[in-house]
Design a protein around this motif. Structure first.
Motif, PDB file in Angstrom:
ATOM      1  N   GLU A 108       0.815  -1.218   0.000  1.00 48.65           N
ATOM      2  CA  GLU A 108       0.000   0.000   0.000  1.00 48.65           C
ATOM      3  C   GLU A 108       0.845   1.263   0.000  1.00 48.65           C
ATOM      4  OE1 GLU A 108       0.943  -0.586   4.325  1.00 48.65           O
ATOM      5  OE2 GLU A 108       0.530  -1.877   2.594  1.00 48.65           O
ATOM      6  N   GLY A 109       2.160   1.115   0.068  1.00 53.47           N
ATOM      7  CA  GLY A 109       3.016   2.281   0.136  1.00 53.47           C
ATOM      8  C   GLY A 109       3.153   2.778   1.564  1.00 53.47           C
ATOM      9  N   PRO A 110       3.989   3.791   1.786  1.00 51.33           N
ATOM     10  CA  PRO A 110       4.285   4.226   3.153  1.00 51.33           C
ATOM     11  C   PRO A 110       3.218   5.102   3.800  1.00 51.33           C
ATOM     12  CG  PRO A 110       5.478   5.569   1.574  1.00 51.33           C
ATOM     13  CD  PRO A 110       4.775   4.507   0.775  1.00 51.33           C
ATOM     14  N   SER A 111       2.255   5.587   3.036  1.00 53.74           N
ATOM     15  CA  SER A 111       1.338   6.599   3.578  1.00 53.74           C
ATOM     16  C   SER A 111      -0.030   6.076   3.983  1.00 53.74           C
ATOM     17  CB  SER A 111       1.135   7.720   2.545  1.00 53.74           C
ATOM     18  OG  SER A 111       0.571   7.208   1.348  1.00 53.74           O
ATOM     19  N   LYS A 112      -0.277   4.762   3.835  1.00 49.68           N
ATOM     20  CA  LYS A 112      -1.599   4.216   4.153  1.00 49.68           C
ATOM     21  C   LYS A 112      -1.499   3.168   5.250  1.00 49.68           C
ATOM     22  CE  LYS A 112      -3.596   4.575  -0.525  1.00 49.68           C
ATOM     23  NZ  LYS A 112      -2.361   4.763  -1.309  1.00 49.68           N
ATOM     24  N   ALA A 113      -2.593   3.024   5.998  1.00 55.29           N
ATOM     25  CA  ALA A 113      -2.762   1.922   6.927  1.00 55.29           C
ATOM     26  C   ALA A 113      -3.644   0.897   6.235  1.00 55.29           C
ATOM     27  CB  ALA A 113      -3.422   2.399   8.216  1.00 55.29           C
ATOM     28  N   GLY A 161      -8.810   2.963   5.168  1.00 54.74           N
ATOM     29  CA  GLY A 161      -9.867   3.941   5.415  1.00 54.74           C
ATOM     30  C   GLY A 161     -11.216   3.345   5.038  1.00 54.74           C
ATOM     31  N   SER A 162     -12.007   4.100   4.312  1.00 58.39           N
ATOM     32  CA  SER A 162     -13.324   3.617   3.887  1.00 58.39           C
ATOM     33  C   SER A 162     -13.299   3.027   2.488  1.00 58.39           C
ATOM     34  CB  SER A 162     -14.331   4.776   3.936  1.00 58.39           C
ATOM     35  OG  SER A 162     -13.942   5.812   3.042  1.00 58.39           O
ATOM     36  N   ASP A 163     -12.114   2.857   1.904  1.00 57.38           N
ATOM     37  CA  ASP A 163     -12.003   2.434   0.516  1.00 57.38           C
ATOM     38  C   ASP A 163     -11.362   1.053   0.383  1.00 57.38           C
ATOM     39  OD1 ASP A 163     -12.973   4.994  -0.143  1.00 57.38           O
ATOM     40  OD2 ASP A 163     -10.930   5.814  -0.192  1.00 57.38           O
ATOM     41  N   THR A 164     -11.555   0.463  -0.791  1.00 55.73           N
ATOM     42  CA  THR A 164     -10.936  -0.819  -1.134  1.00 55.73           C
ATOM     43  C   THR A 164      -9.946  -0.617  -2.268  1.00 55.73           C
ATOM     44  OG1 THR A 164     -12.875  -2.100  -0.452  1.00 55.73           O
ATOM     45  CG2 THR A 164     -11.368  -3.143  -2.026  1.00 55.73           C
ATOM     46  N   TYR A 165      -8.775  -1.218  -2.143  1.00 53.79           N
ATOM     47  CA  TYR A 165      -7.725  -1.105  -3.148  1.00 53.79           C
ATOM     48  C   TYR A 165      -7.416  -2.483  -3.727  1.00 53.79           C
ATOM     49  CZ  TYR A 165      -6.877   3.579  -1.323  1.00 53.79           C
ATOM     50  OH  TYR A 165      -7.020   4.888  -0.943  1.00 53.79           O
ATOM     51  N   ILE A 166      -7.190  -2.518  -5.038  1.00 54.45           N
ATOM     52  CA  ILE A 166      -6.791  -3.740  -5.725  1.00 54.45           C
ATOM     53  C   ILE A 166      -5.400  -3.498  -6.297  1.00 54.45           C
ATOM     54  CG2 ILE A 166      -7.352  -5.451  -7.478  1.00 54.45           C
ATOM     55  CD1 ILE A 166     -10.024  -2.997  -6.364  1.00 54.45           C
ATOM     56  N   HIS A 167      -4.414  -4.100  -5.678  1.00 56.38           N
ATOM     57  CA  HIS A 167      -3.008  -3.885  -6.043  1.00 56.38           C
ATOM     58  C   HIS A 167      -2.593  -4.888  -7.102  1.00 56.38           C
ATOM     59  CE1 HIS A 167       1.258  -2.940  -5.552  1.00 56.38           C
ATOM     60  NE2 HIS A 167       1.478  -4.248  -5.473  1.00 56.38           N
ATOM     61  N   ASP A 168      -2.053  -4.391  -8.211  1.00 60.73           N
ATOM     62  CA  ASP A 168      -1.549  -5.233  -9.286  1.00 60.73           C
ATOM     63  C   ASP A 168      -0.082  -5.533  -9.027  1.00 60.73           C
ATOM     64  OD1 ASP A 168      -0.237  -5.877 -11.905  1.00 60.73           O
ATOM     65  OD2 ASP A 168      -2.284  -5.655 -12.644  1.00 60.73           O
ATOM     66  N   GLU A 169       0.237  -6.795  -8.826  1.00 63.11           N
ATOM     67  CA  GLU A 169       1.594  -7.185  -8.473  1.00 63.11           C
ATOM     68  C   GLU A 169       2.592  -6.952  -9.599  1.00 63.11           C
ATOM     69  OE1 GLU A 169       3.442  -9.036  -5.575  1.00 63.11           O
ATOM     70  OE2 GLU A 169       2.191  -7.320  -5.086  1.00 63.11           O
ATOM     71  N   PRO A 212     -13.998   3.362  -4.133  1.00 59.40           N
ATOM     72  CA  PRO A 212     -14.256   4.213  -2.969  1.00 59.40           C
ATOM     73  C   PRO A 212     -15.534   3.852  -2.241  1.00 59.40           C
ATOM     74  CG  PRO A 212     -14.787   5.380  -4.985  1.00 59.40           C
ATOM     75  CD  PRO A 212     -14.185   4.075  -5.411  1.00 59.40           C
ATOM     76  N   ASN A 213     -15.525   4.144  -0.939  1.00 61.34           N
ATOM     77  CA  ASN A 213     -16.705   3.975  -0.097  1.00 61.34           C
ATOM     78  C   ASN A 213     -17.269   2.561  -0.194  1.00 61.34           C
ATOM     79  OD1 ASN A 213     -18.505   5.018   1.812  1.00 61.34           O
ATOM     80  ND2 ASN A 213     -20.067   5.420   0.255  1.00 61.34           N
ATOM     81  N   ALA A 214     -16.381   1.569  -0.112  1.00 64.85           N
ATOM     82  CA  ALA A 214     -16.792   0.172  -0.233  1.00 64.85           C
ATOM     83  C   ALA A 214     -15.831  -0.716   0.543  1.00 64.85           C
ATOM     84  CB  ALA A 214     -16.828  -0.254  -1.692  1.00 64.85           C
ATOM     85  N   ARG A 215     -16.359  -1.821   1.055  1.00 61.13           N
ATOM     86  CA  ARG A 215     -15.534  -2.799   1.770  1.00 61.13           C
ATOM     87  C   ARG A 215     -15.350  -4.027   0.888  1.00 61.13           C
ATOM     88  NH1 ARG A 215     -16.836  -7.238   4.722  1.00 61.13           N
ATOM     89  NH2 ARG A 215     -19.056  -6.665   4.723  1.00 61.13           N
ATOM     90  N   GLY A 216     -14.142  -4.239   0.401  1.00 61.09           N
ATOM     91  CA  GLY A 216     -13.854  -5.420  -0.393  1.00 61.09           C
ATOM     92  C   GLY A 216     -14.019  -6.672   0.431  1.00 61.09           C
ATOM     93  N   VAL A 217     -14.605  -7.697  -0.165  1.00 65.88           N
ATOM     94  CA  VAL A 217     -14.904  -8.938   0.537  1.00 65.88           C
ATOM     95  C   VAL A 217     -14.090 -10.105  -0.011  1.00 65.88           C
ATOM     96  CG1 VAL A 217     -16.724 -10.608   1.058  1.00 65.88           C
ATOM     97  CG2 VAL A 217     -17.235  -8.159   1.108  1.00 65.88           C
ATOM     98  N   ALA A 218     -13.996 -10.203  -1.347  1.00 73.14           N
ATOM     99  CA  ALA A 218     -13.295 -11.321  -1.979  1.00 73.14           C
ATOM    100  C   ALA A 218     -12.949 -10.942  -3.409  1.00 73.14           C
ATOM    101  CB  ALA A 218     -14.158 -12.580  -1.963  1.00 73.14           C
ATOM    102  N   ILE A 219     -12.021 -11.702  -3.995  1.00 76.21           N
ATOM    103  CA  ILE A 219     -11.680 -11.526  -5.397  1.00 76.21           C
ATOM    104  C   ILE A 219     -11.673 -12.903  -6.061  1.00 76.21           C
ATOM    105  CG2 ILE A 219      -9.169 -11.680  -5.101  1.00 76.21           C
ATOM    106  CD1 ILE A 219      -9.034  -9.326  -7.206  1.00 76.21           C
TER     107      ILE A 219
END
Length: 357
Positions: free
Chosen positions: A233-238, A256-264, A273-280
């Motif tokens: 997530e980089g150094p600036s996010k929890a 925070g209140s958002d879901t991120y999908i990191h491409d390896e 934004p404004n969503a809780r990721g559950v599964a992929i």
């Protein structure tokens, strides 16, 4: 353990993405089209007399493992505690998995549908129980130290990733991968604390995404060369880990209140934004998420390539990791709603699967 920091470019996925709700055909899902099917039933279709929840699905969508307090799903369920069952959608067979402890969280089924792992309590310690689906019998009880957390299985069920705790009272933990066939254990990371450190393993068992709960960082371990990358997530996010896709290409995390999908491969992120990721899904293309807006649907499946959304459930519903089959074809969830399929009169929480195509 060396750590390489990945700086991520973030591409926003706008909340106004096109939405296409699938056709609903209540009752039985079939290859002929989309629909919803209740899974927490006996082989003859009898609805459960207890609550069912915590479902996970195989890569091809054939088998679904779930936990239930129902006593009438099979003829061999004499105990009063919650048990684990596997429903085969091709044969309509419901099988009881034999374990000596009730599950603490949802069971996990291997991608090929041959094994089920669950996190359960044995005396005063937590252990990981592995069962063979064909026989329904427990083939191993796994976990060193005081206990382990929720496991993650490789596609063939051979590798089990877990967080193990040590000392009494617990004061430290480690992320490890257990190969039950060779009776060997590999340490991925060690922490001098017991704040949540949950792993997620790729289908081939090569990559393990894990979180350091105290630092609120997510990393990816490559078992081939023994190196770790991250925090993703980089150094600036929890960050809080949700799941690594089975092909190892995407890491889903919350911040925070958002879901991120990191491409390896690219190091970039998409954000929902404004969503809780559950599964992929296993291919890393389809994200199951729960919008924070209580006025809309409870579960939504997003195609990350096209940005389109499909509603999984308008009624209150919940799901967890490993809830989506390959290509986003099927999604398993549980709900207490009695109008998802006809004839739902048990007044209990049931497990359902929605097929999209």
């Amino acid at each position: 353990m060396s750590t390489a920091v990945v700086v991520c470019a973030v591409t926003a996925v706008l909340p106004g993405a096109a939405s296409a709700e699938p056709m609903t055909v209540p009752g039985v899902a079939s290859d002929s089209g989309a629909g919803v099917e209740r899974i927490s039933v006996a082989t003859d279709g009898t609805q459960g007399d207890g609550d069912s929840a915590g479902a996970t699905i195989t890569t091809d969508g054939r088998r679904i493992a779930f936990s239930s307090s129902a006593k009438n799903l099979t003829s061999a369920n004499p105990v009063t505690w919650e048990r684990v069952f596997v429903r085969d959608r091709w044969t309509s067979q419901t099988t009881l998995m034999s374990t000596t402890a009730p599950p603490i969280q949802r069971p996990v089924i291997s991608g090929d549908g041959q094994y089920v792992a669950l996190w359960g309590l044995l005396f005063r310690d937590t252990k990981v129980f592995l069962s063979q689906v064909s026989s329904g019998s427990t083939i191993g009880v796994n976990c060193p130290g005081l206990g382990c957390g929720q496991p993650s299985l490789s596609a063939d069920g051979r590798s089990i990733a877990q967080a193990a705790t040590f000392n009494r009272p617990p004061s430290r933990q480690r992320i490890e991968v257990r190969d039950w066939r060779t009776d060997t254990t590999e340490t991925v990371a060690e922490f001098g604390h017991t704040v949540s450190a949950r792993p997620s393993i790729s289908g081939d068992g090569r990559f393990v995404a894990y979180q350091d709960g105290r630092a609120e960082d997510v990393f990816v371990w490559d078992r081939t060369d023994g190196t770790s990358s991250g925090p993703v997530e980089g150094p600036s996010k929890a960050a809080t880990l949700v799941q690594l896709s089975k092909d190892g290409s995407k890491v889903v995390y919350l911040s925070g209140s958002d879901t991120y999908i990191h491409d390896e491969s690219s190091g970039s992120d998409q954000v929902v934004p404004n969503a809780r990721g559950v599964a992929i899904d296993p291919t890393g293309r389809h994200l199951l998420y729960a919008p924070h807006d209580a006025n809309g649907p409870s579960l939504v499946l997003r195609d990350l390539e096209t940005g389109t959304d499909a509603i999984v459930s308008n009624q209150p519903a919940s799901a967890g990791t490993d809830a989506v089959s390959a290509g986003g074809r099927d999604v398993v969830f549980h709900s207490t709603a009695d109008d998802i399929v006809p004839g739902d009169t048990n007044g209990k929480s049931d497990v359902f699967v929605r097929r999209f195509h």
